[in-house]
Design a protein around this motif. Structure first.
Motif, mmCIF file in Angstrom:
data_model
loop_
_atom_site.group_PDB
_atom_site.id
_atom_site.type_symbol
_atom_site.label_atom_id
_atom_site.label_comp_id
_atom_site.label_asym_id
_atom_site.label_seq_id
_atom_site.Cartn_x
_atom_site.Cartn_y
_atom_site.Cartn_z
ATOM 1 N N VAL A 176 0.855 -1.290 0.222
ATOM 2 C CA VAL A 176 -0.073 -0.049 -0.075
ATOM 3 C C VAL A 176 0.743 1.239 -0.251
ATOM 4 O O VAL A 176 1.889 1.326 0.718
ATOM 5 N N LYS A 177 0.874 1.980 -0.949
ATOM 6 C CA LYS A 177 1.621 3.564 -0.972
ATOM 7 C C LYS A 177 0.877 4.366 0.153
ATOM 8 O O LYS A 177 -0.040 4.527 0.322
ATOM 9 N N PRO A 178 1.947 5.062 0.441
ATOM 10 C CA PRO A 178 1.780 6.057 1.705
ATOM 11 C C PRO A 178 0.519 7.140 1.290
ATOM 12 O O PRO A 178 -0.166 7.660 1.833
ATOM 13 N N GLU A 179 0.544 7.496 -0.052
ATOM 14 C CA GLU A 179 -0.497 8.399 -0.400
ATOM 15 C C GLU A 179 -1.857 7.842 -0.696
ATOM 16 O O GLU A 179 -2.688 8.573 -0.949
ATOM 17 N N LYS A 180 -1.848 6.436 -0.352
ATOM 18 C CA LYS A 180 -3.251 5.785 -0.319
ATOM 19 C C LYS A 180 -3.380 5.468 1.180
ATOM 20 O O LYS A 180 -4.092 4.307 1.723
ATOM 21 N N MET A 181 -2.784 6.086 2.351
ATOM 22 C CA MET A 181 -3.192 5.711 3.503
ATOM 23 C C MET A 181 -3.413 7.014 4.548
ATOM 24 O O MET A 181 -3.091 8.187 4.155
ATOM 25 N N LEU A 182 -4.330 6.594 5.469
ATOM 26 C CA LEU A 182 -4.636 7.627 6.679
ATOM 27 C C LEU A 182 -4.285 6.841 7.922
ATOM 28 O O LEU A 182 -4.182 5.717 7.873
ATOM 29 N N MET A 183 -4.240 7.534 8.767
ATOM 30 C CA MET A 183 -3.987 6.977 10.317
ATOM 31 C C MET A 183 -5.184 7.233 11.292
ATOM 32 O O MET A 183 -5.884 8.284 11.186
#
Length: 312
Positions: free
Chosen positions: A198-205
């Protein structure tokens, strides 16, 4: 000698993530609202919670205003978008819970698709209380909403492979990594999702949320530590925008749920719930959250004013 105000320079920067077509999150290179130190990035955003089933024990004025729309998620979503103008909508599949109707993943996907087609706002998709079933729900919903760039709340340690592979890899949506109020757990889950592909630009926390008075100090210190690690220590694995589902927590605690008949000395039940929601929201926004999910329209109005008053 002219006084020169000192400026704190930090090494890191929070990634800018786009939710939907154009709702920007993150981008800050300073601590929350520290505009005197540098770039505060994009303004924090607010979403409203809607359910796939008729809710029980929701605030009276909300239910009166929504009327029969609460029996139809599409009409509910359209009403909220037009009347309250939140930044996004959070569609929560409470009806998929085995104790609340056990709605199938395919049924959830159809509802999500109909809601997405009826509104212009981006969606955050939330599941039920079963992490195992959420993996199946998110897979089907992500497929129905492929490449919409919507966020799925959340991937946890027990289902991150299934959720990450479907939501973030196969169908081009955003994975929210949810941990349990601990910096190291948050970092570990982010790393696992990134190693999955999963690419960081497709992630939230979502580092874990609680209502004021319920371990809330741990939530705030965890947010502080995450933001300091991301910005001051330039830890790339923690440089993700944060979304917190405040309403999920604040309306179920006793201060919001106890009736006036049970505790008359506490005053109006709905006012208590609103106060809990607002108090929880402003604290976590001040500690670093980029997005919050709320339930009551008055809470949305007050929190929006709070954000605008601090943005310069």
């Amino acid at each position: 000698m002219t006084y020169k105000k000192p400026v704190q320079k930090l090494a890191g920067k929070i990634r800018e993530i786009t939710l939907g077509e154009n709702l920007k999150l993150g981008g800050e290179s300073v601590l929350p609202f520290y505009s005197f130190d540098g770039d505060t990035g994009h303004k924090p955003v607010i979403g409203m919670e809607i359910w796939d089933v008729h809710p029980e024990n929701w605030p009276t004025t909300v239910m009166e205003e929504l009327g029969d729309r609460v029996r139809n998620p599409v009409e509910w979503a359209k009403f909220c978008e037009e009347k309250y103008k939140p930044d996004f909508l959070c569609l929560r599949f409470v009806g998929a819970n085995p104790d609340m109707g056990d709605r199938t993943p395919e049924e959830c996907a159809q509802i999500a698709k109909e809601v997405a087609e009826a509104v212009t706002l981006p969606l955050v998709i939330a599941g039920c209380d079963s992490n195992e079933k959420n993996g199946k729900i998110f897979t089907k919903v992500a497929e129905a909403l492929a490449d919409k760039n919507f966020a799925f709340l959340s991937a946890v340690e027990s289902n991150y492979k299934e959720v990450g592979a479907a939501v973030g890899l196969a169908y081009g949506n955003i994975v929210v990594a949810e941990s349990s109020v601990d910096l190291n757990l948050a970092k570990q889950l982010n790393i696992l999702l990134m190693q999955l592909g999963v690419k960081p630009e497709k992630m939230l926390m979502n580092p874990g949320c609680s209502a004021v008075g319920y371990g809330y100090e741990y939530v705030i210190t965890t947010l502080d530590r995450i933001r300091l690690a991301a910005l001051d220590q330039n830890d790339a694995t923690l440089q993700l925008p944060i979304i917190m589902p405040v309403s999920f927590e604040t309306w179920k605690v006793k201060e919001s749920a106890a009736s006036v008949e049970d505790v008359p000395e506490w005053g109006d039940q709905e006012e208590r719930g609103i106060a809990m929601e607002i108090s929880t929201s402003v604290g976590i926004l001040a500690a670093g959250a980029n997005a919050v999910v709320l339930r009551h329209p008055r809470s949305l109005e007050v929190v929006r004013e709070f954000i605008n008053s601090l943005i310069q």
